[in-house]
Design a protein around this motif. Sequence first.
Motif, PDB file in Angstrom:
ATOM      1  N   VAL A 118      -6.973 -67.858  17.638  1.00 36.40           N
ATOM      2  CA  VAL A 118      -6.770 -69.115  16.906  1.00 36.40           C
ATOM      3  C   VAL A 118      -8.092 -69.608  16.350  1.00 36.40           C
ATOM      4  O   VAL A 118      -8.196 -70.033  15.184  1.00 36.40           O
ATOM      5  CB  VAL A 118      -6.121 -70.173  17.824  1.00 36.40           C
ATOM      6  CG1 VAL A 118      -6.139 -71.554  17.151  1.00 36.40           C
ATOM      7  CG2 VAL A 118      -4.689 -69.789  18.153  1.00 36.40           C
ATOM      8  N   ALA A 122      -9.271 -69.937  12.392  1.00 36.92           N
ATOM      9  CA  ALA A 122      -9.811 -71.168  11.800  1.00 36.92           C
ATOM     10  C   ALA A 122     -11.123 -70.880  11.082  1.00 36.92           C
ATOM     11  O   ALA A 122     -11.369 -71.409   9.994  1.00 36.92           O
ATOM     12  CB  ALA A 122     -10.013 -72.216  12.887  1.00 36.92           C
ATOM     13  N   GLN A 132     -12.692 -74.996  14.453  1.00 36.43           N
ATOM     14  CA  GLN A 132     -12.399 -73.983  15.469  1.00 36.43           C
ATOM     15  C   GLN A 132     -12.079 -74.647  16.808  1.00 36.43           C
ATOM     16  O   GLN A 132     -11.133 -74.264  17.501  1.00 36.43           O
ATOM     17  CB  GLN A 132     -13.587 -73.044  15.609  1.00 36.43           C
ATOM     18  CG  GLN A 132     -13.915 -72.258  14.353  1.00 36.43           C
ATOM     19  CD  GLN A 132     -15.303 -71.647  14.405  1.00 36.43           C
ATOM     20  OE1 GLN A 132     -15.786 -71.240  15.465  1.00 36.43           O
ATOM     21  NE2 GLN A 132     -15.980 -71.586  13.262  1.00 36.43           N
ATOM     22  N   ALA A 135      -8.619 -76.507  16.715  1.00 33.81           N
ATOM     23  CA  ALA A 135      -7.512 -75.549  16.693  1.00 33.81           C
ATOM     24  C   ALA A 135      -7.313 -74.925  18.074  1.00 33.81           C
ATOM     25  O   ALA A 135      -6.181 -74.807  18.557  1.00 33.81           O
ATOM     26  CB  ALA A 135      -7.778 -74.468  15.650  1.00 33.81           C
ATOM     27  N   TRP A 284      -0.483 -79.237  13.711  1.00 33.30           N
ATOM     28  CA  TRP A 284       0.185 -78.050  13.169  1.00 33.30           C
ATOM     29  C   TRP A 284       0.954 -78.350  11.880  1.00 33.30           C
ATOM     30  O   TRP A 284       1.029 -77.496  10.994  1.00 33.30           O
ATOM     31  CB  TRP A 284       1.080 -77.381  14.201  1.00 33.30           C
ATOM     32  CG  TRP A 284       2.241 -78.137  14.759  1.00 33.30           C
ATOM     33  CD1 TRP A 284       2.306 -78.790  15.941  1.00 33.30           C
ATOM     34  CD2 TRP A 284       3.543 -78.274  14.166  1.00 33.30           C
ATOM     35  NE1 TRP A 284       3.553 -79.341  16.137  1.00 33.30           N
ATOM     36  CE2 TRP A 284       4.342 -79.029  15.073  1.00 33.30           C
ATOM     37  CE3 TRP A 284       4.130 -77.828  12.985  1.00 33.30           C
ATOM     38  CZ2 TRP A 284       5.677 -79.358  14.812  1.00 33.30           C
ATOM     39  CZ3 TRP A 284       5.457 -78.161  12.724  1.00 33.30           C
ATOM     40  CH2 TRP A 284       6.209 -78.909  13.625  1.00 33.30           C
ATOM     41  N   GLY A 287      -1.548 -78.230   9.316  1.00 29.60           N
ATOM     42  CA  GLY A 287      -1.864 -76.838   9.009  1.00 29.60           C
ATOM     43  C   GLY A 287      -0.866 -76.223   8.058  1.00 29.60           C
ATOM     44  O   GLY A 287      -1.233 -75.480   7.133  1.00 29.60           O
ATOM     45  N   LEU A 333      -2.050 -74.028  13.735  1.00 27.28           N
ATOM     46  CA  LEU A 333      -3.113 -74.744  14.442  1.00 27.28           C
ATOM     47  C   LEU A 333      -4.461 -74.474  13.781  1.00 27.28           C
ATOM     48  O   LEU A 333      -5.285 -75.396  13.632  1.00 27.28           O
ATOM     49  CB  LEU A 333      -3.153 -74.304  15.907  1.00 27.28           C
ATOM     50  CG  LEU A 333      -1.935 -74.673  16.763  1.00 27.28           C
ATOM     51  CD1 LEU A 333      -2.028 -74.012  18.135  1.00 27.28           C
ATOM     52  CD2 LEU A 333      -1.810 -76.185  16.918  1.00 27.28           C
ATOM     53  N   ALA A 334      -4.682 -73.234  13.379  1.00 29.91           N
ATOM     54  CA  ALA A 334      -5.950 -72.895  12.710  1.00 29.91           C
ATOM     55  C   ALA A 334      -6.076 -73.642  11.381  1.00 29.91           C
ATOM     56  O   ALA A 334      -7.121 -74.234  11.076  1.00 29.91           O
ATOM     57  CB  ALA A 334      -6.026 -71.385  12.486  1.00 29.91           C
ATOM     58  N   GLY A 337      -6.804 -77.318  11.966  1.00 30.11           N
ATOM     59  CA  GLY A 337      -8.203 -77.572  12.294  1.00 30.11           C
ATOM     60  C   GLY A 337      -9.059 -77.676  11.048  1.00 30.11           C
ATOM     61  O   GLY A 337      -9.917 -78.564  10.931  1.00 30.11           O
TER      62      GLY A 337
END
Length: 537
Positions: A118, A122, A132, A135, A284, A287, A333-334, A337
């Motif tokens: 993950v 990011a 980073q 995330a 998320w 994202g 999630l990445a 972030g």
Amino acid sequence: MGPLHGTFGLIRCRTAGRDSSLLARVTASLKAMSRLLSPLVVLPLAKLLVHLASHRGYGYFRDEFYYLACAERLAWGYVDQPPLSLALLAVQRALFGDSLLALRLLPAVAGALTVLLVGLMARRLGGGRFAQTLAMLGALAAPIYLALDHFYSMNAFDLLFWALAAYLLILLLEGGDRRLWLVLGAVLGLGLLNKISVLWLGAGLLAGLLLSAERRLLRTPWPWLAVAIAGLLFLPHVVWQVANGWPTLEFIRNATGQKMLDVAPLDFARSQIRIMNPVLLPLWLGGLAWLLRHPEGRRFRLLGWTWVAVFVLLAVSRSSRAGYLSPAYTWLLAGGGVLWEELFERWRRPVLRWVAAGLVVLAGLVMAPLALPVLPVERYVAYAEALGVTPSTAERKELAELPQFYADMHGWEEIVATAAEVFEGLSPAEREQATIFTFNYGNAGAVDLLGRRRGLPPALSGHNNYWLWGPRGASGEVVIFLGGDREDFEPIFDSVERAATIECGYCMPYENHRPVWVARGPQVSFEEIWPRLKHYG
């Protein structure tokens, strides 16, 4: 003055040289320390330590007993799963044994690697240190990830394979070496050998390619080579399915029709917020928005459409568990972030970074006891009630004080102890012929693992792969049945007597207060009635 001046000059040069050398060593040390303190090191390590510290939990989980039984009988397939995770378990067991710590080491490592991926995603998406960190904190705080990485199953590795596939796609979308398609094919093939739900990822990727500008890639041989490699790796399992009459299709059909609750699409959507932690919704969802709408996310839009396609596929099926979509959140999630890092920089409010990270950590701590068995049972029950959380299950089963996930970690010692008490009450001649029959793979696996230490014979069952293994030479002259009703046995045996009652505390209600029967004098052999005992589900 000349010689003296030269001497002082030499001294200054040597001193400066020593200072320069010392400064270089200090700088190198600081750089090394900085790398060690990088979130890409610290947070995956934190994930690993969390799971190792909590590995005992409430004890063995139901499916772990079954996994251990399957790992003793390696094959290219099983009724309810492909073979990879069981082959890994066989190796792990040979090296480290079957203690809880040994059993849960690989899932913890897989979870740590998922968190690392993950963070790497990011970074590849353009995120800095904060992106980073945020995330990876999200991956740490998600209850579903804590739960799936706690015990041994194919699901911990499923999370890792989806994350690795997404990372490889990001490298390819950045313009990486096209031969990475071959690596992606291998990852997808191994993922399929671990869990066939990777087919959902494959369907999502195809939809993502068609819906994004990357559809041009379908005119090149590389995606098709990836599909071919994945198919070749998966082929031995398909051959096993054909040879055994496609048992997994029967298993899925039975589970969908008899076991799983019907889930409306809106309920499925709501459940995603719960399993991923409500506080993570802006992360998320942000994202997803970044991947689909942000100019910088345009190159990676394929991943956004992939998530949408998999979500729709699962939601409209009306039989999907909430956790089925969980592997697809790693790249969201990445992306989240990256988005929030950019927003905080634009707003010029550095303190908001600390607030956001703190909220994620706090939310993770609050939700952790609901996903990770870290509280004594009585305290957990009180804690869940204080949060307004009631026991839940995705199956058509009665519950008591605990959700099914935790109830399935209770009662195994008591069940096996009761079976052992009945077995030891038989005469020596009867013990020589006795077998133990159970009605689910959890009981059978518990008898096989825990009962072995008490001298119990191997268990028989008609449930899933236990049925495929057959009666294994059992005569049926004396059978100890864990559960069931007298009227089911009386037409088959000359005598049936109730020998004990199972009392297993916080276990699932259908395991508790159940009778243990001793049946003698079979009127038909196990071989004759075995076909009627099959239960795939």
